[in-house]
Design an enzyme around this catalytic site. Structure first.
Site, PDB file in Angstrom:
ATOM      1  N   GLU A 143      40.403  44.370  44.520  1.00 45.63           N
ATOM      2  CA  GLU A 143      39.015  43.907  44.628  1.00 45.63           C
ATOM      3  C   GLU A 143      38.862  44.314  46.208  1.00 45.63           C
ATOM      4  O   GLU A 143      39.271  43.673  47.197  1.00 45.63           O
ATOM      5  CB  GLU A 143      38.698  42.376  44.367  1.00 45.63           C
ATOM      6  CG  GLU A 143      37.426  41.951  44.630  1.00 45.63           C
ATOM      7  CD  GLU A 143      37.114  40.548  44.252  1.00 45.63           C
ATOM      8  OE1 GLU A 143      35.960  40.335  44.212  1.00 45.63           O
ATOM      9  OE2 GLU A 143      37.997  39.865  44.124  1.00 45.63           O
ATOM     10  N   ASP A 178      32.657  43.767  42.327  1.00 50.24           N
ATOM     11  CA  ASP A 178      31.723  42.681  42.462  1.00 50.24           C
ATOM     12  C   ASP A 178      30.525  43.019  42.955  1.00 50.24           C
ATOM     13  O   ASP A 178      30.448  43.472  44.031  1.00 50.24           O
ATOM     14  CB  ASP A 178      32.481  41.493  43.290  1.00 50.24           C
ATOM     15  CG  ASP A 178      31.767  40.275  43.361  1.00 50.24           C
ATOM     16  OD1 ASP A 178      30.490  40.238  43.315  1.00 50.24           O
ATOM     17  OD2 ASP A 178      32.455  39.378  43.185  1.00 50.24           O
ATOM     18  N   GLN A 204      32.251  41.280  38.618  1.00 54.58           N
ATOM     19  CA  GLN A 204      31.794  39.920  38.740  1.00 54.58           C
ATOM     20  C   GLN A 204      30.258  40.213  39.555  1.00 54.58           C
ATOM     21  O   GLN A 204      29.920  41.298  40.010  1.00 54.58           O
ATOM     22  CB  GLN A 204      32.906  39.308  39.840  1.00 54.58           C
ATOM     23  CG  GLN A 204      33.992  39.130  39.107  1.00 54.58           C
ATOM     24  CD  GLN A 204      34.940  38.313  40.223  1.00 54.58           C
ATOM     25  OE1 GLN A 204      34.884  38.675  41.328  1.00 54.58           O
ATOM     26  NE2 GLN A 204      35.731  37.432  39.695  1.00 54.58           N
ATOM     27  N   GLU A 240      30.717  34.612  39.192  1.00 56.31           N
ATOM     28  CA  GLU A 240      31.220  34.122  40.540  1.00 56.31           C
ATOM     29  C   GLU A 240      30.351  33.711  41.665  1.00 56.31           C
ATOM     30  O   GLU A 240      30.580  34.516  42.705  1.00 56.31           O
ATOM     31  CB  GLU A 240      32.569  35.146  41.016  1.00 56.31           C
ATOM     32  CG  GLU A 240      33.375  34.330  41.995  1.00 56.31           C
ATOM     33  CD  GLU A 240      34.798  35.313  42.656  1.00 56.31           C
ATOM     34  OE1 GLU A 240      35.797  34.766  42.655  1.00 56.31           O
ATOM     35  OE2 GLU A 240      34.256  36.279  43.092  1.00 56.31           O
TER      36      GLU A 240
END
Length: 258
Positions: A143, A178, A204, A240
């Protein structure tokens, strides 16, 4: 249409952790994810997950001493043995919880460190973990995290993650994208998602800049979700974010994406 997974490390914190599985189910989430499951026994977590009848779609590798400010250990040559122990522990938990994806946080680079050495260590550790997880039927993700909120984090953009994946030469290594971190880094969400779609295995969300629920910032989630749909992404979207109030009070945004 999007399928949303509640991140139990940030959502429903108004109830004890073990009760958050049921809370996510009652709120209409299709799955759950966690940052780190290791504070609870895998048996207890597995029982609560089964009771809620929700899949656990993601958790992280052990990332060092989180309370002390560590954000991953995969870049540190002197901690490779610890990293490999963490891989084994993560596989153990994932097996008990039925989780088929594990995310790796690279870590915070010391200002005076030799970046080439850190990168070589990261590539080596990712290749090792991808192989070990692959033999267990689990995908490894890495990530990128923005360096505004987390100064010094080693990977900041999707292109950074794609480069280390290419260097690791593994078919079992993917990107966790994300949208919050992408926006904070100034990435064009549509262009970047499109460019790296082949390696994106999990998505996310949180709105930017506040990292709260969708609708509280500047991200065009309708456009982002439409792009993911156009690109054929059929995985879960992990929520998240930090609720502005309690979790239930801020869930109205989900009604826009039935």
């Amino acid at each position: 249409m999007p399928r949303f997974a509640a991140n139990l490390s940030l959502l429903f914190t108004e109830v004890p952790l073990l009760d958050r599985f049921a809370a996510a189910r009652a709120a209409g989430f299709a799955a759950v994810e966690m940052q780190f499951p290791y504070a609870e026994t895998k048996e207890v977590l597995a029982a609560r997950r089964a009771e809620a009848d929700l899949p656990l779609v993601l958790h992280n590798l052990p990332a060092g001493d989180w309370a002390a400010g560590e954000r991953g250990i995969a870049i540190f040559p002197e901690r490779s043995a610890e990293f490999r122990e963490g891989v084994a522990r993560a596989i153990d938990y994932a097996g008990a919880l039925g989780c088929r994806q594990i995310n790796c946080l690279a870590g915070l680079a010391p200002p005076d460190a030799e970046r080439a050495r850190l990168r070589a260590t990261l590539v080596e550790n990712l290749a090792y973990a991808a192989d070990a997880l692959g033999r267990a039927g689990i995908r490894l993700l890495v990530e990128p995290i923005n360096d505004r909120d987390m100064p010094g984090f080693f990977l900041n953009r999707l292109a950074d993650a794609a480069a280390v994946i290419e260097a690791a030469e593994s078919q079992n290594l993917f990107i966790q994208a994300d949208l919050y971190h992408m926006a904070r880094m100034g990435e064009d969400l549509v262009d970047s998602l499109t460019a790296h779609r082949a390696r994106i295995a999990h998505v996310q969300i949180a709105d930017a800049p506040g990292r709260h629920e969708p609708g509280t910032g500047g991200i065009d989630f309708a456009a982002a979700f439409a792009t993911l749909d156009r690109l054929g992404y059929d995985g879960f979207i992990g929520c998240e974010y930090l609720p502005t109030a309690n979790t239930e009070a801020g869930l109205g945004w989900m009604r826009s994406y039935p």
